[in-house]
Design a protein around this motif. Sequence first.
Motif, PDB file in Angstrom:
ATOM      1  N   VAL A  29      -5.313   9.964  -9.040  1.00 54.72           N
ATOM      2  CA  VAL A  29      -4.768   9.057 -10.129  1.00 54.72           C
ATOM      3  C   VAL A  29      -4.200   7.951  -9.303  1.00 54.72           C
ATOM      4  O   VAL A  29      -4.053   6.647  -9.805  1.00 54.72           O
ATOM      5  CB  VAL A  29      -3.528   9.679 -10.962  1.00 54.72           C
ATOM      6  N   LEU A  30      -3.278   8.137  -8.205  1.00 54.19           N
ATOM      7  CA  LEU A  30      -2.617   7.070  -7.634  1.00 54.19           C
ATOM      8  C   LEU A  30      -3.417   6.237  -6.833  1.00 54.19           C
ATOM      9  O   LEU A  30      -3.486   4.945  -7.064  1.00 54.19           O
ATOM     10  CB  LEU A  30      -1.538   7.780  -6.500  1.00 54.19           C
ATOM     11  N   LEU A  31      -4.565   6.812  -6.430  1.00 55.58           N
ATOM     12  CA  LEU A  31      -5.602   5.892  -5.520  1.00 55.58           C
ATOM     13  C   LEU A  31      -6.360   5.173  -6.547  1.00 55.58           C
ATOM     14  O   LEU A  31      -6.479   3.974  -6.099  1.00 55.58           O
ATOM     15  CB  LEU A  31      -6.614   6.995  -4.811  1.00 55.58           C
ATOM     16  N   VAL A  32      -6.645   5.890  -7.710  1.00 58.85           N
ATOM     17  CA  VAL A  32      -7.470   5.005  -8.682  1.00 58.85           C
ATOM     18  C   VAL A  32      -6.631   3.762  -9.154  1.00 58.85           C
ATOM     19  O   VAL A  32      -6.905   2.540  -9.310  1.00 58.85           O
ATOM     20  CB  VAL A  32      -8.117   5.762  -9.731  1.00 58.85           C
ATOM     21  N   TRP A  37      -2.172  -4.509  -2.668  1.00 56.00           N
ATOM     22  CA  TRP A  37      -2.402  -3.114  -3.390  1.00 56.00           C
ATOM     23  C   TRP A  37      -3.487  -2.386  -2.720  1.00 56.00           C
ATOM     24  O   TRP A  37      -3.657  -1.240  -2.724  1.00 56.00           O
ATOM     25  CB  TRP A  37      -2.911  -3.640  -4.923  1.00 56.00           C
ATOM     26  N   PHE A  38      -4.675  -3.203  -2.165  1.00 54.62           N
ATOM     27  CA  PHE A  38      -5.669  -2.382  -1.317  1.00 54.62           C
ATOM     28  C   PHE A  38      -5.126  -1.824  -0.152  1.00 54.62           C
ATOM     29  O   PHE A  38      -5.547  -0.604   0.390  1.00 54.62           O
ATOM     30  CB  PHE A  38      -6.893  -3.300  -0.968  1.00 54.62           C
ATOM     31  N   PHE A  87      -5.205   6.728   1.196  1.00 57.38           N
ATOM     32  CA  PHE A  87      -6.153   7.724   1.430  1.00 57.38           C
ATOM     33  C   PHE A  87      -6.123   8.205   2.811  1.00 57.38           C
ATOM     34  O   PHE A  87      -6.454   9.392   3.066  1.00 57.38           O
ATOM     35  CB  PHE A  87      -7.624   6.471   1.532  1.00 57.38           C
ATOM     36  N   VAL A  88      -5.513   7.511   3.659  1.00 55.98           N
ATOM     37  CA  VAL A  88      -5.441   8.075   5.167  1.00 55.98           C
ATOM     38  C   VAL A  88      -4.323   9.003   5.145  1.00 55.98           C
ATOM     39  O   VAL A  88      -4.741  10.266   5.812  1.00 55.98           O
ATOM     40  CB  VAL A  88      -5.002   6.805   6.329  1.00 55.98           C
TER      41      VAL A  88
END
Length: 227
Positions: free
Chosen positions: A14-17, A206-207, A214-215
């Motif tokens: 959810v956080l990644l999306v 944000w990216f 992700f890492v």
Amino acid sequence: MRVKKLIALSVFSVLLVLLLTLSVWQLQRGFTKATIQTQAKQRSAYQSLSEIPNDFSPLLYQTAQLKGHWLNEHSFLLANRSHQNQIGYEVLVPFRLISGQTVVINRGWMAQQDHKPLANLPTSLEPHGILYAPKKGFHLGETLTPQNTWPKTVLYLDMPALSAELQTPLSPLMLVLDQNHPNSLIRIWQPIVMTPERHYAYALQWFGLALALFVLGFKARQHFLDA
């Protein structure tokens, strides 16, 4: 333990999306602002308009001179507009085109205590300035303050609400009076508030957060596999 893994994976996903969505949204906002900047820079010579076509997109951020007459008796005061740390109004005056359409003219800013310019606006002078389509932003409560006399104070730039108060359809386009027009007040309107570069910078932030998440998730996967 399996439930904890599922919860952790769900939160991570959810956080990644969310972070990626925010990044894309800021990019889109930046592209939109860049388009507006280009349109504003490519202004043509004044177009003399007696009507607004159904497809008004070619007129966005273009200069125009309107043919018709002012409806001074039904002016609006857009409240809570600041200039040089002083609170005041932007004066909005309806203008009836020869075609019968009604366009709202933004005359500019004036201090809260100064209403004299409203009474001094001649009806014979044709307005010229920049056309744009104001958008209804987020707001709470009613647009207009309760009052029976004109000019009426409005809290938000809400064209449907102004149209309902005037009891006449309004063009989706508004004309911002040129600063050099004899009846212009202090012009505080700008085509864009935040530059495309600011939006691109936010998109990159944000990216970057999404990449960092992700890492971290990639490094933590072994812990969950071993658990």
